[in-house]
Design an enzyme around this catalytic site. Structure first.
Site, PDB file in Angstrom:
ATOM      1  N   LYS A  20       1.476 -36.349  -8.732  1.00  0.00           N
ATOM      2  CA  LYS A  20       2.712 -36.193  -7.968  1.00  0.00           C
ATOM      3  C   LYS A  20       3.917 -35.771  -8.807  1.00  0.00           C
ATOM      4  O   LYS A  20       4.825 -35.116  -8.293  1.00  0.00           O
ATOM      5  CB  LYS A  20       3.027 -37.480  -7.201  1.00  0.00           C
ATOM      6  CG  LYS A  20       2.021 -37.775  -6.097  1.00  0.00           C
ATOM      7  CD  LYS A  20       2.420 -38.984  -5.276  1.00  0.00           C
ATOM      8  CE  LYS A  20       1.414 -39.245  -4.168  1.00  0.00           C
ATOM      9  NZ  LYS A  20       1.812 -40.390  -3.306  1.00  0.00           N
ATOM     10  N   ALA A  79      10.445 -53.887 -17.939  1.00  0.00           N
ATOM     11  CA  ALA A  79      11.869 -53.653 -17.716  1.00  0.00           C
ATOM     12  C   ALA A  79      12.223 -52.184 -17.908  1.00  0.00           C
ATOM     13  O   ALA A  79      13.088 -51.641 -17.209  1.00  0.00           O
ATOM     14  CB  ALA A  79      12.699 -54.524 -18.666  1.00  0.00           C
ATOM     15  N   TYR A 118      -4.670 -49.505   1.088  1.00  0.00           N
ATOM     16  CA  TYR A 118      -5.441 -49.625   2.321  1.00  0.00           C
ATOM     17  C   TYR A 118      -6.922 -49.882   2.053  1.00  0.00           C
ATOM     18  O   TYR A 118      -7.702 -50.022   3.000  1.00  0.00           O
ATOM     19  CB  TYR A 118      -5.273 -48.381   3.203  1.00  0.00           C
ATOM     20  CG  TYR A 118      -5.732 -47.065   2.604  1.00  0.00           C
ATOM     21  CD1 TYR A 118      -7.074 -46.690   2.615  1.00  0.00           C
ATOM     22  CD2 TYR A 118      -4.806 -46.184   2.068  1.00  0.00           C
ATOM     23  CE1 TYR A 118      -7.488 -45.478   2.089  1.00  0.00           C
ATOM     24  CE2 TYR A 118      -5.208 -44.959   1.543  1.00  0.00           C
ATOM     25  CZ  TYR A 118      -6.554 -44.612   1.555  1.00  0.00           C
ATOM     26  OH  TYR A 118      -6.947 -43.406   1.038  1.00  0.00           O
TER      27      TYR A 118
END
Length: 272
Positions: free
Chosen positions: A68, A155, A218
């Protein structure tokens, strides 16, 4: 409607993907008899070469992990929402042969959350700080979130999201994973972490009845955290809901026609 046209979902691993089921059902319902949609395993380093080698019959590509972010680099133009999210899940072939990168995860996430009763404003907690968390942050901005708390194991990962939050105009707070349960009282809780990471939280979260919980996973379903939320009376939506919602946007991008939601949803339900 019978011209040969192709599309595919790319990622690694990819064999588990249900995207071919959804899109091919859509093609059949829309009468796009010359269209086909497949799954292709592709690593980050392989994406530029694969895209460059595609013929004119290719209409578009769906992208999942880990592609992506690198998708932005292979596109000739990038949609503002993909720029803001720092990720694209869609590459659309334009008539001149160029590639346009978009992110249908963001509007898809907004759709599933509003469908679950989420209203404009309110507070959001995001579990995880990776690529899906970026889409969640952009969706929270579209929903006019009052504030977003990102809970992560590193962090540094939270700090990497701050420029994006500033661009979106979102008030961002960070929290350590050890304190995750202290931040699950938000109006919306979105889990974007990989399978198994959030399982230990299932027995310790004190769910608020008005919270909406969205788990981007899912498989398997329900996750332990989603099952605990359901048992507490919380409204739960799953990664399957997002899978369908983002696919509807991609379908229209690729074909230029409205997506047959009912047929695509039925195919997904049957596959599960």
């Amino acid at each position: 409607m019978t011209a040969v046209r192709r599309a595919a979902v790319l990622g690694k691993p990819i064999a588990h993907s249900l995207s071919p089921v959804i899109h091919n059902a859509g093609y059949a319902a829309a009468g796009l008899t010359g269209w086909s949609y497949t799954a292709i395993e592709c690593a980050e380093a392989e994406l530029p070469g694969l895209v460059a080698g595609l013929g004119p019959e290719w209409a578009g590509l769906s992208l999942t992990m880990p592609l992506k972010e690198v998708a932005l680099a292979v596109a000739d133009e990038v949609a503002p929402v993909a720029v803001a999210a720092g990720a694209a899940n869609t590459l659309v072939r334009r008539p001149d042969g160029s590639w346009y990168a978009d992110n249908t995860d963001v509007p898809g996430m907004v759709d599933v959350l509003t469908g679950a009763g989420v209203r404009t404003g309110g507070t959001v907690t995001v579990l995880g700080a990776g690529g899906t968390a970026r889409a969640a942050l952009a969706a929270a901005a579209r929903l006019g979130a009052e504030s977003v708390t990102v809970v992560a194991r590193r962090a540094a990962a939270i700090e990497e999201l701050r420029p994006m939050a500033a661009t979106l105009g979102v008030k961002l707070a960070g929290a350590d994973w050890a304190d995750a349960t202290a931040h699950t009282g938000a109006d919306v809780v979105i889990s974007t972490v990989p399978k198994g990471v959030a399982d230990p939280l299932a027995g310790s979260v004190g769910w608020q009845p008005g919270t909406v919980f969205f788990d981007a996973l899912y498989d398997p379903w329900p996750t332990p955290l989603a099952a605990a939320a359901q048992a507490a009376g919380v409204r739960v939506v799953s990664g399957l809901d997002l899978l369908l919602a983002q696919a509807l946007g991609q379908f229209t991008h690729f074909t230029g026609v409205s997506a047959p939601r009912a047929a695509m949803a039925a195919a997904l339900a049957a596959a599960r």
